[in-house]
Design a protein around this motif. Structure first.
Motif, PDB file in Angstrom:
ATOM      1  N   ARG A 163      10.031  -0.028  13.408  1.00  0.00           N
ATOM      2  CA  ARG A 163       9.311   1.167  13.872  1.00  0.00           C
ATOM      3  C   ARG A 163       9.307   1.259  15.392  1.00  0.00           C
ATOM      4  NH1 ARG A 163       5.590   3.100   9.545  1.00  0.00           N
ATOM      5  NH2 ARG A 163       5.574   1.396   8.067  1.00  0.00           N
ATOM      6  N   GLY A 215       0.781  -1.236   0.000  1.00  0.00           N
ATOM      7  CA  GLY A 215       0.000   0.000   0.000  1.00  0.00           C
ATOM      8  C   GLY A 215       0.814   1.287   0.000  1.00  0.00           C
ATOM      9  N   ASP A 226      10.220  -5.298  14.709  1.00  0.00           N
ATOM     10  CA  ASP A 226       9.637  -4.199  13.941  1.00  0.00           C
ATOM     11  C   ASP A 226      10.514  -2.949  14.067  1.00  0.00           C
ATOM     12  OD1 ASP A 226       8.130  -2.222  12.799  1.00  0.00           O
ATOM     13  OD2 ASP A 226       6.248  -2.827  13.752  1.00  0.00           O
ATOM     14  N   TYR A 236      13.424  -7.587   9.566  1.00  0.00           N
ATOM     15  CA  TYR A 236      14.303  -7.163  10.649  1.00  0.00           C
ATOM     16  C   TYR A 236      14.139  -8.075  11.868  1.00  0.00           C
ATOM     17  CZ  TYR A 236      15.847  -2.833   8.447  1.00  0.00           C
ATOM     18  OH  TYR A 236      16.445  -1.928   7.611  1.00  0.00           O
ATOM     19  N   THR A 285       8.202  -3.448  -0.193  1.00  0.00           N
ATOM     20  CA  THR A 285       7.414  -2.790   0.851  1.00  0.00           C
ATOM     21  C   THR A 285       8.117  -1.514   1.302  1.00  0.00           C
ATOM     22  OG1 THR A 285       6.353  -3.177   2.991  1.00  0.00           O
ATOM     23  CG2 THR A 285       8.419  -4.351   2.606  1.00  0.00           C
ATOM     24  N   ASP A 286       7.727  -1.002   2.488  1.00  0.00           N
ATOM     25  CA  ASP A 286       8.305   0.263   2.940  1.00  0.00           C
ATOM     26  C   ASP A 286       9.507   0.069   3.861  1.00  0.00           C
ATOM     27  OD1 ASP A 286       6.913  -0.719   5.089  1.00  0.00           O
ATOM     28  OD2 ASP A 286       5.560   0.991   5.288  1.00  0.00           O
TER      29      ASP A 286
HETATM   30  P1  ADP Z   1       2.799  -3.363   2.764  1.00  0.00           P
HETATM   31  O1  ADP Z   1       1.787  -2.266   2.725  1.00  0.00           O
HETATM   32  O2  ADP Z   1       3.952  -3.128   1.832  1.00  0.00           O
HETATM   33  O3  ADP Z   1       2.196  -4.722   2.616  1.00  0.00           O
HETATM   34  P2  ADP Z   1       2.963  -3.723   5.638  1.00  0.00           P
HETATM   35  O4  ADP Z   1       2.631  -2.494   6.409  1.00  0.00           O
HETATM   36  O5  ADP Z   1       1.919  -4.781   5.508  1.00  0.00           O
HETATM   37  O6  ADP Z   1       3.486  -3.274   4.193  1.00  0.00           O
HETATM   38  O7  ADP Z   1       4.278  -4.408   6.230  1.00  0.00           O
HETATM   39  C1  ADP Z   1       5.469  -3.654   6.389  1.00  0.00           C
HETATM   40  C2  ADP Z   1       5.605  -3.208   7.830  1.00  0.00           C
HETATM   41  O8  ADP Z   1       5.788  -4.341   8.673  1.00  0.00           O
HETATM   42  C3  ADP Z   1       6.825  -2.353   8.112  1.00  0.00           C
HETATM   43  O9  ADP Z   1       6.569  -0.998   7.856  1.00  0.00           O
HETATM   44  C4  ADP Z   1       7.123  -2.636   9.585  1.00  0.00           C
HETATM   45  O10 ADP Z   1       6.679  -1.600  10.431  1.00  0.00           O
HETATM   46  C5  ADP Z   1       6.298  -3.878   9.892  1.00  0.00           C
HETATM   47  N1  ADP Z   1       7.081  -4.928  10.546  1.00  0.00           N
HETATM   48  C6  ADP Z   1       6.717  -5.592  11.670  1.00  0.00           C
HETATM   49  N2  ADP Z   1       7.646  -6.461  12.035  1.00  0.00           N
HETATM   50  C7  ADP Z   1       8.642  -6.387  11.113  1.00  0.00           C
HETATM   51  C8  ADP Z   1       9.901  -7.052  10.957  1.00  0.00           C
HETATM   52  N3  ADP Z   1      10.308  -7.999  11.816  1.00  0.00           N
HETATM   53  N4  ADP Z   1      10.664  -6.701   9.897  1.00  0.00           N
HETATM   54  C9  ADP Z   1      10.265  -5.772   9.011  1.00  0.00           C
HETATM   55  N5  ADP Z   1       9.091  -5.095   9.121  1.00  0.00           N
HETATM   56  C10 ADP Z   1       8.279  -5.396  10.156  1.00  0.00           C
END
Ligand code: ADP
Ligand code: ASP
Ligand code: MG
Length: 420
Positions: free
Chosen positions: A185, A10, A183, A180, A174-175
């Motif tokens: 964030r 998204g 998370d 990682y 993705t963003d």
């Molecule tokens: P998209 O819209 O691209 O599907 P999402 O919001 O569904 O993206 O997933 C990406 C988000 O997942 C990241 O912005 C991050 O905050 C979160 N996230 C949670 N745990 C992890 C992790 N272990 N590694 C990377 N991202 C993570």
């Protein structure tokens, strides 16, 4: 020449400018001679808005019509990306789930993909090098209506399409630039992993890391789809971006492809958990079935269950967790079946968080759980319930301590340390 599936989430397609950037990633792969299928999500926030409109129209609504509404976000981005690609001279055509078709079961709102006919897409690859731009998150149910795959379902669309067209790689853009240790964030010191095993990614995803939908990891594991998580925000033409064998990002792979296995790989968390306690439940055979049977029949997902030792052999306490969104429903079911369940009082509480420590190395190392308990105690965080499996420990705590608990556990296992 290879076959690639590229999925964009998204935030990567949040507006027309970002869609143009996505088109540049696609064009790079097309120019390298690859056949490309692209899967897109709705613009960031769009699906939430559509879900909100359904609830506003009526809090209780027909799941088929919910699907009709919420699937529309992906139709917009698929069309816009096809237009953008065409304007850049790339032969592209959009596809809705029903046009391919992506066949699902009948569970509207949380449907599972059963079959995908990739033949038309492949024929167009071979005949015209045409790029297929596919709306993620949606398919066609046996009742001949649109079905959606549950939140985050575009990841699953992408991996399923990669399996169906026998793609050489599935890139989930993705963003963040990979998976990682937790998370990023919540913990800025989280580190990106070059590789993570399917088993660990499955646990991370099902315990709350929303970077991949759980079902997409299951499909990648079963169909051996070479899946990378990578960033859409990097310059599409920067050096290495088009590297076929080692693109920048995290590879989800078999355990034996990982050379240096850590004991603990990552920390995940899930907010919005609720706890229900039934006090002075009659302690007799069949009581657990009497309590959890009706909840399962109503589709309530019960997670952690703790039954305390009864003091006098006749009465016990039963505590369990459900998603906070199911708390009202669960409470109503239990109240209604009080005569069979035989308890004195019911207590419930929302706003809880489950933090989990994940690592395949736990199979052969002891003391991992004790380390977590001690670290949380030192921070004054009370533990409400614990569950364990071979490769994870989950701990239920008060929601206000979520971030502190994630950071504490991340640091106590040395996950913030750069490895040699
Ligand atoms: P998209 O819209 O691209 O599907 P999402 O919001 O569904 O993206 O997933 C990406 C988000 O997942 C990241 O912005 C991050 O905050 C979160 N996230 C949670 N745990 C992890 C992790 N272990 N590694 C990377 N991202 C993570
Ligand atoms: N747009 C859907 C959602 O927000 C599917 C996805 O993005 O994966 O859940
Ligand atoms: Mg997602």
């Amino acid at each position: 020449m290879a076959r690639l599936v590229l999925k964009f989430g998204g935030t990567s397609v949040a507006d027309v400018d970002r869609i143009r950037n996505v088109a540049r990633h696609v064009k790079r792969e097309v120019d390298a001679g690859h056949h490309v299928a692209v899967v897109v999500s709705a613009m960031a926030g769009k699906t939430n808005e559509l879900v909100g409109w359904c609830r506003e129209a009526s809090p209780i609504h027909d799941a088929r019509e919910y699907d009709t509404v919420v699937a529309s976000g992906e139709q917009v981005t698929a069309g816009l990306l096809a237009i953008t690609l065409q304007s850049m001279g790339v032969n592209a055509r959009s596809w809705m789930g029903w046009q391919i078709p992506v066949r699902t079961d009948n569970s509207h709102g949380a449907a599972r993909i059963e079959d995908i006919d990739g033949s038309d897409i492949i024929r167009r690859f071979e005949d015209d090098s045409q790029v297929a731009v596919i709306a993620g998150f949606q398919g066609l149910a046996p009742d001949n209506r649109i079905a959606t795959l549950g939140r985050g379902g575009s990841d699953t669309s992408a991996v399923a399409i990669a399996a169906a067209i026998k793609a050489d790689r599935c890139d989930i853009y993705t963003d963040v630039d990979g998976v990682y240790t937790t998370d990023p964030r919540i913990e800025p010191r989280a580190r990106r992993m070059d590789r993570i095993s399917f088993e660990e990614m499955l646990e991370m995803a099902s315990l709350g890391a929303k970077v991949l939908q759980v079902r997409s990891v299951e499909l990648a594991m079963v169909h051996k789809v070479r899946t990378f998580v990578r960033s859409s925000f990097e310059d599409p033409d920067a050096p290495g971006m088009g590297d076929f064998d080692n693109p920048p990002g995290t590879l989800i792979c078999d355990e034996d492809e990982i050379v240096e296995q850590q004991v603990v790989t990552g920390i995940a968390y899930a907010k919005d958990e609720a706890q229900i306690s039934l006090r002075r439940v009659e302690d007799r055979p069949g009581i657990a079935a009497a309590i959890f049977g009706p909840l399962a029949d109503a589709g309530v997902n019960v997670d952690m269950i703790v039954q305390s030792v009864s003091e006098d052999g006749t009465r016990t306490d039963m505590t369990f967790t459900v998603p906070a969104s199911d708390l009202d429903k669960a409470t109503r079911i239990i109240e209604a079946a009080k005569a069979d369940m035989r308890f004195d009082i019911i207590q419930s509480e929302g706003g809880l968080t489950k933090v989990s420590v994940i690592g395949i190395g736990m199979r052969s190392h002891t003391g991992v759980a004790a380390t977590a308990f001690k670290a949380l105690a030192n921070r004054g965080i009370n533990i409400r319930a614990i569950t364990t499996s071979e490769i994870k420990i989950s701990i239920l705590i008060d929601g206000e301590f979520s971030e502190l608990a994630v950071r504490t556990l991340h640091s106590v296992y040395g996950l913030d340390k750069v490895r040699p």
